[in-house]
Design an enzyme around this catalytic site. Structure first.
Site, PDB file in Angstrom:
ATOM      1  CB  CYS A  65      -0.996  -0.026   1.154  1.00  9.62           C
ATOM      2  SG  CYS A  65      -2.382   1.132   0.918  1.00  9.62           S
ATOM      3  CG  HIS A 117      -4.016  -3.622   2.269  1.00  5.56           C
ATOM      4  ND1 HIS A 117      -3.120  -3.260   3.252  1.00  5.56           N
ATOM      5  CD2 HIS A 117      -4.592  -2.472   1.836  1.00  5.56           C
ATOM      6  CE1 HIS A 117      -3.160  -1.955   3.418  1.00  5.56           C
ATOM      7  NE2 HIS A 117      -4.045  -1.453   2.569  1.00  5.56           N
ATOM      8  CD  GLU A 165      -2.210  -6.511   4.614  1.00  8.12           C
ATOM      9  OE1 GLU A 165      -2.436  -5.360   5.004  1.00  8.12           O
ATOM     10  OE2 GLU A 165      -1.660  -6.765   3.519  1.00  8.12           O
TER      11      GLU A 165
END
EC number: 4.3.2.10
Length: 215
Positions: free
Chosen positions: A86, A196, A198
């Site tokens: 990001c 992202h 994750e």
């Protein structure tokens, strides 16, 4: 006593990132993970992950205060893997412009981070990407795999050309929200994503596993 064969990844904790989410995702992908800003630990890890949320200028200020700019530069000079996520990707470019104010980035790649050119901002939610052939980052992922984005700024133009045929040009992945923007870059030891991983479910887990597999 068996020694661990898991790769050691440091999530760099400079105050501007979803460090716990990144830690959990990397651990699920098989890495030994530590959240720290300790200089020696960050330098010696197999991989360094630099997250980032919020404003470009604030992230750069926090990174410099934690000596993260120096750590990233030294690791890359030695061919040691670094991954940005990001705003952690955005600060790898030359500069960022927010509300008319320009802030210098790490200048690993030419380019300017500017406001998204779209009717709806921020770009928040799931989107597909267009990865180039030969991508290691997106290996094993279908073309319709979706990743989670949340951002109001992006890089819309890529201008790094490699004149030396002996050098491999960076692999640039694109996504579109209004206008196409850089969604990921693979450049030797330096990889980064605007989205992202994750928070991107199975696709993000595969992507992180791909990165860890190169360490």
């Amino acid at each position: 006593m068996e020694l661990s064969t898991a790769k050691k990844v440091v999530v760099f904790d400079y105050g501007f990132g979803n460090v716990r989410s990144a830690e959990r995702a990397l651990a699920r992908a098989g890495a030994e993970v530590e959240i720290t800003r300790d200089f020696d630990t960050a330098m010696n890890a197999d991989g360094l992950l630099v997250p980032g949320v919020g404003a470009f200028a604030a992230c750069m200020k926090g990174l410099k205060e934690a000596r993260g700019d120096w750590i990233v530069g030294r690791r890359l000079a030695g061919g040691r893997p670094v991954m940005g996520i990001c705003v952690g990707m955005q600060i790898l470019f030359e500069r960022g412009i927010e509300h008319g104010v320009e802030t210098e980035g790490l200048d690993e790649w030419p380019g300017t981070v500017g406001p998204l050119e779209a009717e709806i901002v921020p770009h928040m939610g799931w989107n597909t990407v267009e990865a180039p052939g030969g991508s290691q980052l997106f290996a094993g992922l279908d073309a319709d795999a979706r990743f989670y984005f949340v951002h109001s700024y992006a890089v819309h133009d890529w201008s790094l050309d490699v004149a030396n045929p002996a050098m491999r040009a960076p692999l640039v992945t694109w996504s579109t929200h209004g206008k196409p923007f850089v969604a990921a870059v693979e450049n030797g030891a330096l990889w980064a994503t605007q989205f992202h991983p994750e928070k991107s479910g199975d696709a993000g887990a595969q992507l992180l596993n791909n990165w860890i597999g190169t360490l």
